[in-house]
Motif scaffolding. Structure first.
Motif, PDB file in Angstrom:
ATOM      1  N   GLN A  39       0.820  -1.206   0.000  1.00  0.00           N
ATOM      2  CA  GLN A  39       0.000   0.000   0.000  1.00  0.00           C
ATOM      3  C   GLN A  39       0.857   1.261   0.000  1.00  0.00           C
ATOM      4  O   GLN A  39       0.509   2.256  -0.628  1.00  0.00           O
ATOM      5  CB  GLN A  39      -0.926  -0.008   1.219  1.00  0.00           C
ATOM      6  CG  GLN A  39      -2.005  -1.083   1.153  1.00  0.00           C
ATOM      7  CD  GLN A  39      -2.779  -1.223   2.451  1.00  0.00           C
ATOM      8  OE1 GLN A  39      -2.261  -0.914   3.524  1.00  0.00           O
ATOM      9  NE2 GLN A  39      -4.014  -1.686   2.369  1.00  0.00           N
ATOM     10  N   ASN A  86      -6.389   1.317   2.609  1.00  0.00           N
ATOM     11  CA  ASN A  86      -5.296   1.994   1.916  1.00  0.00           C
ATOM     12  C   ASN A  86      -5.034   3.376   2.505  1.00  0.00           C
ATOM     13  O   ASN A  86      -3.880   3.799   2.652  1.00  0.00           O
ATOM     14  CB  ASN A  86      -5.622   2.125   0.424  1.00  0.00           C
ATOM     15  CG  ASN A  86      -5.345   0.850  -0.348  1.00  0.00           C
ATOM     16  OD1 ASN A  86      -4.214   0.393  -0.436  1.00  0.00           O
ATOM     17  ND2 ASN A  86      -6.375   0.249  -0.905  1.00  0.00           N
ATOM     18  N   ILE A 108      -3.446   8.341  -3.958  1.00  0.00           N
ATOM     19  CA  ILE A 108      -3.648   6.933  -4.299  1.00  0.00           C
ATOM     20  C   ILE A 108      -4.408   6.781  -5.607  1.00  0.00           C
ATOM     21  O   ILE A 108      -4.081   5.921  -6.438  1.00  0.00           O
ATOM     22  CB  ILE A 108      -4.423   6.210  -3.167  1.00  0.00           C
ATOM     23  CG1 ILE A 108      -3.618   6.255  -1.867  1.00  0.00           C
ATOM     24  CG2 ILE A 108      -4.708   4.754  -3.546  1.00  0.00           C
ATOM     25  CD1 ILE A 108      -4.405   5.793  -0.647  1.00  0.00           C
ATOM     26  N   ARG A 136      -5.831  -1.632  -5.050  1.00  0.00           N
ATOM     27  CA  ARG A 136      -4.481  -1.810  -4.495  1.00  0.00           C
ATOM     28  C   ARG A 136      -4.526  -2.699  -3.262  1.00  0.00           C
ATOM     29  O   ARG A 136      -5.299  -2.460  -2.343  1.00  0.00           O
ATOM     30  CB  ARG A 136      -3.855  -0.458  -4.153  1.00  0.00           C
ATOM     31  CG  ARG A 136      -2.432  -0.568  -3.600  1.00  0.00           C
ATOM     32  CD  ARG A 136      -1.829   0.804  -3.382  1.00  0.00           C
ATOM     33  NE  ARG A 136      -1.617   1.500  -4.647  1.00  0.00           N
ATOM     34  CZ  ARG A 136      -1.215   2.780  -4.748  1.00  0.00           C
ATOM     35  NH1 ARG A 136      -1.017   3.497  -3.650  1.00  0.00           N
ATOM     36  NH2 ARG A 136      -1.039   3.331  -5.933  1.00  0.00           N
ATOM     37  N   SER A 137      -3.719  -3.732  -3.259  1.00  0.00           N
ATOM     38  CA  SER A 137      -3.568  -4.707  -2.168  1.00  0.00           C
ATOM     39  C   SER A 137      -4.816  -5.545  -1.930  1.00  0.00           C
ATOM     40  O   SER A 137      -4.877  -6.309  -0.974  1.00  0.00           O
ATOM     41  CB  SER A 137      -3.162  -4.015  -0.850  1.00  0.00           C
ATOM     42  OG  SER A 137      -4.254  -3.346  -0.248  1.00  0.00           O
TER      43      SER A 137
END
Length: 307
Positions: free
Chosen positions: A44, A232, A252, A260-261
């Motif tokens: 992250q 995040n 982000i 993401r992740s």
């Protein structure tokens, strides 16, 4: 089919047992997945360097040694143990209280309110541990663990440093908890009514715990998708990649907030939720209590009856 009952349901001893069971189950499961949590946080914060699960773990191992994979383990064990105690114990309390107070409401309303109410207190307890854990995991020289991490964070940022991520934590965990508990409850109901087609009380321990595991996995997976954006943001704020939630979202990117992740979080949370519910309900069964799921209140609406 159950062991000797140590406490009557909804007594002070019962809620104490649920709190202890939540602490034990949450602490153990979160400790077990510390390496994946270390990777998730680093993905992250630095997504260009840590692109995938396998390559990310190899990079951490090569650059920082095998001990890096267990960085922040004490925060996982104690922080999430405390959070789990509050979350499970208070959920049981609020579910009982709201079911008696809001007699005419559909059970989904009860589950949502109970999960949210419990999580508010659980995150207040978790927040200082999370603040230290995230920095220990992403900044190798920040601190060795909780003891010096608490001291260093207080010296650097004061008391506010422990709680600057509280609102993002609520943003992540409140939707997760509401969806997780509701999904679990509805999954339990569906399993007994449509799959097993027997009452919970007529099923063996193994069958009851099997229902718990399947429902726990569904609950964890669904909740993960809902809570990913806030997760995040929490990592960005604690690592000073951004000073405000708005700035974190801008840095982000809207799409990355959701993606993401996410694969590593699903890998983490689904099995963790399953094992957590299994351990929690095993403790209940061994002390003579029924497994989780269902409401107990007046027989006014068949959809509100206990399974």
């Amino acid at each position: 089919m159950e062991g000797e009952r140590l406490f009557e349901e909804f007594s002070a001893g019962y809620y104490g047992l649920c709190t202890a069971g939540g602490m034990l189950s949450a602490g153990i499961t979160h400790l077990a997945i510390t390496p994946l949590d270390v990777l998730k946080v680093n993905m992250q914060v630095d997504p260009l360097k840590y692109r995938g699960i396998s390559s990310g773990l190899i990079t951490l191992w090569r650059e920082q040694g095998h001990s890096a994979l267990w960085r922040g383990w004490s925060g996982k064990l104690f922080g999430y143990g405390v959070q789990g105690g509050f979350k499970f114990g208070l959920y049981e309390y609020f579910k009982r209280s709201y079911s008696e107070l809001l007699v005419d409401q559909h059970r989904s309303v009860i589950f949502f309110l109970s999960g949210a109410s419990a999580q508010v207190f659980a995150d207040v307890a978790l927040c200082p541990f999370e603040a230290v854990k995230v920095q220990v995991q992403t900044q190798p020289h920040f601190a060795r663990g909780l003891t010096d991490g608490f001291r260093k964070l207080y010296v650097n940022e004061g008391l506010s440093g422990f709680y600057k991520g509280l609102f993002p934590l609520w943003g992540r965990n409140l939707p997760f908890s509401m969806i997780m508990f509701s999904t679990f409850e509805h999954s339990v109901d569906l399993m007994y009514r449509k799959v097993i087609q027997r009452r919970k009380e007529d099923c063996s321990r193994a069958e009851q715990l099997g229902v718990t595991c399947l429902s726990g996995y569904a609950a964890g997976s669904v909740g993960t998708v809902i809570s990913n954006p806030a997760d995040n943001i929490v990592s960005f704020l604690y690592n000073r990649k951004a000073e405000t939630v708005r700035q974190a979202i801008k840095e982000i990117g809207l799409v990355n907030l959701f993606t993401r992740s996410l694969p590593v979080r699903i890998t983490l949370v689904g099995p963790v939720a399953t094992l957590q519910w299994f351990l929690y309900d095993t403790i209940k069964v061994l002390t003579g209590l029924p497994t989780s799921g269902g409401l107990t209140r007046h027989e006014k609406d068949p959809n509100l009856l206990r399974q």
